[in-house]
Scaffold this active site. Structure first.
Site, PDB file in Angstrom:
ATOM      1  N   GLY A   1      -4.305  -1.759   5.362  1.00 59.29           N
ATOM      2  CA  GLY A   1      -3.557  -2.929   4.878  1.00 59.29           C
ATOM      3  C   GLY A   1      -4.214  -4.242   5.287  1.00 59.29           C
TER       4      GLY A   1
ATOM      5  N   LYS B   1      10.340   0.347  13.546  1.00 59.18           N
ATOM      6  CA  LYS B   1      10.857   0.568  12.182  1.00 59.18           C
ATOM      7  C   LYS B   1      11.936   1.653  12.214  1.00 59.18           C
ATOM      8  CE  LYS B   1       6.497  -0.312   9.704  1.00 59.18           C
ATOM      9  NZ  LYS B   1       5.461   0.303   8.881  1.00 59.18           N
TER      10      LYS B   1
ATOM     11  N   LYS C   1       0.852  -1.196   0.000  1.00 59.64           N
ATOM     12  CA  LYS C   1       0.000   0.000   0.000  1.00 59.64           C
ATOM     13  C   LYS C   1       0.887   1.246   0.000  1.00 59.64           C
ATOM     14  CE  LYS C   1      -3.210   2.575   2.819  1.00 59.64           C
ATOM     15  NZ  LYS C   1      -4.009   2.637   4.033  1.00 59.64           N
TER      16      LYS C   1
HETATM   17  O1  F6P Z   1       2.693  -3.707  10.016  1.00 59.41           O
HETATM   18  C1  F6P Z   1       2.384  -2.438   9.568  1.00 59.41           C
HETATM   19  C2  F6P Z   1       1.804  -2.459   8.185  1.00 59.41           C
HETATM   20  O2  F6P Z   1       1.620  -1.145   7.811  1.00 59.41           O
HETATM   21  C3  F6P Z   1       0.518  -3.260   8.026  1.00 59.41           C
HETATM   22  O3  F6P Z   1      -0.592  -2.590   8.506  1.00 59.41           O
HETATM   23  C4  F6P Z   1       0.506  -3.522   6.572  1.00 59.41           C
HETATM   24  O4  F6P Z   1      -0.395  -4.522   6.187  1.00 59.41           O
HETATM   25  C5  F6P Z   1       1.955  -3.901   6.352  1.00 59.41           C
HETATM   26  O5  F6P Z   1       2.681  -3.066   7.235  1.00 59.41           O
HETATM   27  C6  F6P Z   1       2.462  -3.739   4.959  1.00 59.41           C
HETATM   28  O6  F6P Z   1       2.335  -2.413   4.534  1.00 59.41           O
HETATM   29  P1  F6P Z   1       2.423  -2.021   3.008  1.00 59.41           P
HETATM   30  O7  F6P Z   1       1.296  -2.665   2.299  1.00 59.41           O
HETATM   31  O8  F6P Z   1       2.337  -0.522   2.993  1.00 59.41           O
HETATM   32  O9  F6P Z   1       3.748  -2.507   2.483  1.00 59.41           O
END
Ligand code: F6P
Length: 545
Positions: A266, A503, A202
């Site tokens: 997500g 992170k 996302k």
């Molecule tokens: O763990 C945090 C998070 O933002 C989740 O909510 C999400 O599904 C995952 O990381 C992956 O995020 P992205 O789709 O932005 O790579």
């Protein structure tokens, strides 16, 4: 909660104190129709998904108070507002519109002046064209989904769950971890010319996904014998993101890209283009069936009267177990090997949504929020953690999920599987007393060790078969239960700030790992004594690579 709400909640708590003085044995003895009274259909009656929650430690009086709570908090009204595009994710100023991803084309939902359902349907048409083209072209025989969290668990769950029920046109593999052992192992089984990488993110900021996409691209260039910037590579990449421009900037150049929207969380993105891999495997029609199953439960949640509103009732029972009776964990045990990924999927959905202790208004919560969500498939789990479920000091509510029709013809094995599921919920609920054991064998010196306390709650979900539609209904039911809990807890179920600090620290620490072992001022200033020691130990042992 406001004053009236406080009183309603106190009444729910009083029901909790009352109910702990009774037991499932007593409740079943008192009401011979209990099985019928405390079971409902999920979604449409014709979908044949039957949910029995009679083995929950609850009675009509307690359920009525929970429904009063739901009314007082206007849970259904708030759900409808969410579906209509209200920006309920306040900390990120976003709507939470996963329901719009499967809404009927005639539905109007406007966010920031845009008709989002119309946009969703137009993107779905583009997806269908792409899926049909890949499936008829037959060039790609292997799909590798690169993504993590909701960008991995949803598509992986659908693929695994439906694999035996539908003909899979291509083989899919899923890579999530930044531990490169995972992608190396997947790539070792791929033929470059036949492999399509679906890079799902996302945000397109996620280090795991960026790292794996980079490794995949390098591998592809080497295997195809082309330059890393060759246009040929882009034909092997598809991007799914809310920010596709970031993909190209990060070096992932894809010939095709599909969008999701900032208003899809997500962990709520399973009904979006994030599920491209299983769509390629089973076809766009099967995915439409999956969405129809979700839509049936969305309708049930919005339109059915509270006393028949199963997602609402189950969400309230989740609150009951966690925040009233103080159960700290909840286990999900599918008696269907194809659903082995469901516990991990639910972990993210439930714990990332509701694992919070600050309310929407910034005040600390006064009640216990998300339980620890865990589980594994039955019957395997019976030979692992069921001992603790039956006789341990903690009471863990269990959810059993099973099916009447297997996709194989080993009917006797299937009957035994289902018999085990029913037996476990029975043993958990009713146990076996010392008197019963002694009446069977009065000489047994170890009788007290064989006592099964019982009174351990469970819900059983039974469906006729694991179809795409059924899977969709189940997932929507879990999504809405999370919503119900979030409203009662007074929290925002749609952000996840708790994952951010780790992170940031990882980025900071990464830059320190490659320096020679030292006790420099920089290291002393930036790191605590433990982390400093770990960094130095790692530096010493990683070698000069
Ligand atoms: O763990 C945090 C998070 O933002 C989740 O909510 C999400 O599904 C995952 O990381 C992956 O995020 P992205 O789709 O932005 O790579």
């Amino acid at each position: 909660m406001v004053d009236e709400g406080f009183k309603v909640w106190q009444r729910v708590l009083a029901q909790g104190s009352r109910i702990t003085a009774t037991s499932l044995r007593v409740l079943f003895d008192q009401d011979l129709t209990r099985g019928e009274r405390f079971s409902r259909a999920l979604g449409n009656e014709n979908d044949h998904i039957f949910v029995d929650f009679s083995k929950q430690l609850i009675d009509q009086q307690a359920l009525d108070e929970l429904l009063v709570l739901a009314k007082d908090l206007q849970i259904i009204e708030q759900f409808t507002e969410m579906c209509n595009g209200l920006k309920i994710n306040l900390t990120e100023q976003q709507a939470a519109l996963h329901t719009a991803l499967r809404a009927d084309i005639k539905t109007s939902v406007i966010v920031d002046g845009v008709e989002v359902v119309a946009e969703v349907h137009s993107e779905r048409k583009a997806l269908r064209r792409f899926v049909d083209a890949v499936r008829s072209d037959k060039k790609f025989k292997k799909i590798v989904n690169i993504g993590i969290g909701g960008s991995d668990l949803g598509p992986a769950l659908i693929y695994d769950a439906l694999f035996n029920n539908y003909q899979s046109f291509v083989e899919c593999a899923f890579v999530a971890n930044i531990d490169a052992h995972e992608i190396k192992s997947v790539l070792s089984k791929c033929v470059a010319a036949e492999t399509l990488f679906v890079v799902c993110s996302k945000s397109f900021n996620t280090v795991e996904t960026l790292s794996n996409a980079r490794i995949a691209k390098q591998w592809l260039a080497e295997k195809l014998g082309v330059d890393i910037d060759s246009k040929v590579l882009s034909e092997h990449f598809v991007v799914v993101s809310a920010y596709p421009d970031r993909a190209a900037k990060s070096g992932v150049v894809a010939a095709n890209s599909f969008k999701i929207w900032p208003w899809v969380g997500g962990r709520y993105s399973i009904s979006s283009a994030m599920s491209l891999a299983p769509m390629l495997a089973f076809g766009a029609d099967v995915f439409d069936e999956f969405l129809a199953g979700m839509r049936a439960v969305d309708d049930q949640m919005q339109k059915s009267p509270p006393e028949n509103n199963l997602p609402l009732i189950l969400g309230l029972i989740d609150v009951w177990n966690c925040s009233v009776l103080g159960r700290t964990s909840q286990a999900f045990v599918p008696y269907a090997h194809q659903l082995k990924l469901l516990p991990s999927y639910l972990q993210q959905l439930m714990m990332e949504s509701n694992g919070k202790s600050v309310q929407v208004d910034g005040e600390p919560t006064s009640m216990r929020t998300s339980p620890v969500v865990w589980g594994a498939v039955g019957t395997n789990a019976q030979h692992a953690f069921f001992q603790m479920l039956h006789q341990g000091t903690d009471v863990v509510p269990v959810e059993f999920i099973g099916f009447a029709q297997p996709t194989h013809n080993e009917i006797s094995a299937h009957d035994t599987l289902v018999a085990n599921m029913f037996a476990q919920s029975k043993a958990l609920a009713f146990g076996r007393s010392l008197t019963e054991i002694k009446s069977e064998n009065s000489d047994d010196e170890n009788s007290q060790h064989r006592v099964m306390p019982g009174n351990r709650p469970s819900t059983t979900v039974l469906a006729s078969g694991l179809t795409a539609r059924t899977l969709g209904s189940l997932i929507a039911m879990y999504e809405h239960r999370v919503f119900v809990q979030g409203v009662v807890f007074g929290i925002n179920s749609f952000d996840q700030w708790g994952v951010e600090l780790g992170k940031t620290l990882a980025t900071e620490i990464s830059s320190l790992l490659t320096k020679p072992a030292e006790n420099s001022q920089n290291l002393r200033d930036s790191q605590d004594a433990s982390t400093r020691g770990l960094i130095n130990w790692y530096r010493l042992h990683r070698g000069n690579r």
